[in-house]
Design an enzyme around this catalytic site. Sequence first.
Site: not given
Ligand code: NAD
Length: 502
Positions: A198, A272, A306, A404
């Site tokens: 997804k 992650e 991140c 963050e």
């Molecule tokens: P987010 O958590 O809002 O969304 C990430 C994904 O999770 C989306 O596809 C979203 O639809 C899904 N999601 C949201 N709620 C969910 C649930 N209850 N169950 C399952 N899936 C769900 O994050 P974002 O805003 O898209 O991305 C930014 C975040 O990602 C930041 O915190 C960043 O640090 C992190 N990030 C981490 C890494 C890493 O390698 N550690 C890399 C990139 C981004």
Amino acid sequence: MTQTVQPPLTHVRRGNGAPLVSATDLPPRGHFIANEFTADAGGELLDIVNPADESVITQVLVGTADDVDRAVEAAIAAKSGWAQLVPKERAAILHQIADRVDEHAELLARLEAANTGKPLTVARDDIAQTIDTFRFMAGAARSITSQAAGDYAEGHLSVIVREPLGAIGVVTPWNYPLLMAAWKIAPILAAGNVLVLKPSEQTPLTTLKFAELVADLLPAGVFNVVTGFGPVVGNRLSAHPQLDMIALTGSVNSGKAVARNASETLKRVHLELGGKAPVIVFDDADLAAAASALRTAGYWNSGQECGAGCRVLVHESVAAEFTEHLVAEVGSLIVGEPGAGDDVEIGPLTSKAHFDRVCGFLDRARAEGVRAVLGGSAVAGPGYFVAPTVLTDVPVGAECAREEIFGPVVTIETFTEETEAIERANSVPYGLAASVWTENARRGHDVPARLDFGTVWVNAHLVLASEVPWGGFKGSGYGRDLSIYALDDYSRTKHVMHNHTR
Ligand code: NAD
């Protein structure tokens, strides 16, 4: 610290109005299940927005739990066929995928830039890293290492077999849509698993385009995509009884939701999550080099990264000099629409909701007495632009240095003692990445050992390679992307013991 406050950025560079992508560049807007796109007639649709000018690029389907179930069914049907291929055969297909992405690299970069607002240089780098991820995993799949077979109990030969986990659910974020997908897809396939992915509801276009491009390379059902929202599609993936693992890159809250949800079926969880990377600058550091590196490491992808070096802890004796260097470096960043030239370095933030969130952090920092010596606010629209920002006079424990922000914002705090710097660096709930800046070789070994972060750079920040693992500790999650450690995560060991006593 007293620094001159730079005049605010009042406008961003605009393109000539020509769109980055045309209608023929767009992927089909259905789900990708068993190598076919589902028809979109009748389904609920979601607008996909260009954050540089707020126009609607296209729409995609809002997936349901039933859509996930259909995709999982297709994946399960493909599972044993894919697992039975020998590594050489899977590797050949991964190389073909890399070639296919390479052939369409510029299209994918333009699509990514249009959907996320990232500058074309950043998008092109994402695609190059995507290709390298597939190539690395193609090679790594053929060179799995394991404990040697042997007699560890008398008269019994032990053989350790490494098997795929089976079928894996994957959820990806919006900051590097295709690259974060590739970091999952490549090792998951290399290790012999099938998957249902997804993408973020905000940025699904390159993942769908990727699916369209590789449809003829993979057996049907091995790789499936369902678009839609986390609480519905992501929720079903993490709860699904036939999936063996849920892997998510995203925020801490989504990670917690997924882990809670996965606990009912006891499926494995690979997370992650977010970061708040400290950058510890000692008084013997090469200050100009540190500032120059942070120009990239703090602001790459508009700080929506991140591992971004976003929290400087600098020794008080060199704080003023370091800040002058950093402000000079960051003040020269070119802010503009992705289509406004190859030299644009900072684009808009990826969504209105995130733009509002970052602006909220900046407003609250101001109210806490923090000073913007550069930037500090949004730039007049259209588009979700925030000026590259350097914040000083940051009190210990200030929100902007703890949470963050995920925008083009770097905070500068000062310290007096080494132990204090380490304690304060470790004091955040995140543990993804950190850097240490010093010319003292002993300190360069010792301080990283005392930092609770999955990656620690010494005299560098945000340098990654496919051969080395990426992943965090504490609130940044568990599980490793990239490297052979990702292959370990996406496979299981089985011990087969033969009694050969006669
Ligand atoms: P987010 O958590 O809002 O969304 C990430 C994904 O999770 C989306 O596809 C979203 O639809 C899904 N999601 C949201 N709620 C969910 C649930 N209850 N169950 C399952 N899936 C769900 O994050 P974002 O805003 O898209 O991305 C930014 C975040 O990602 C930041 O915190 C960043 O640090 C992190 N990030 C981490 C890494 C890493 O390698 N550690 C890399 C990139 C981004």
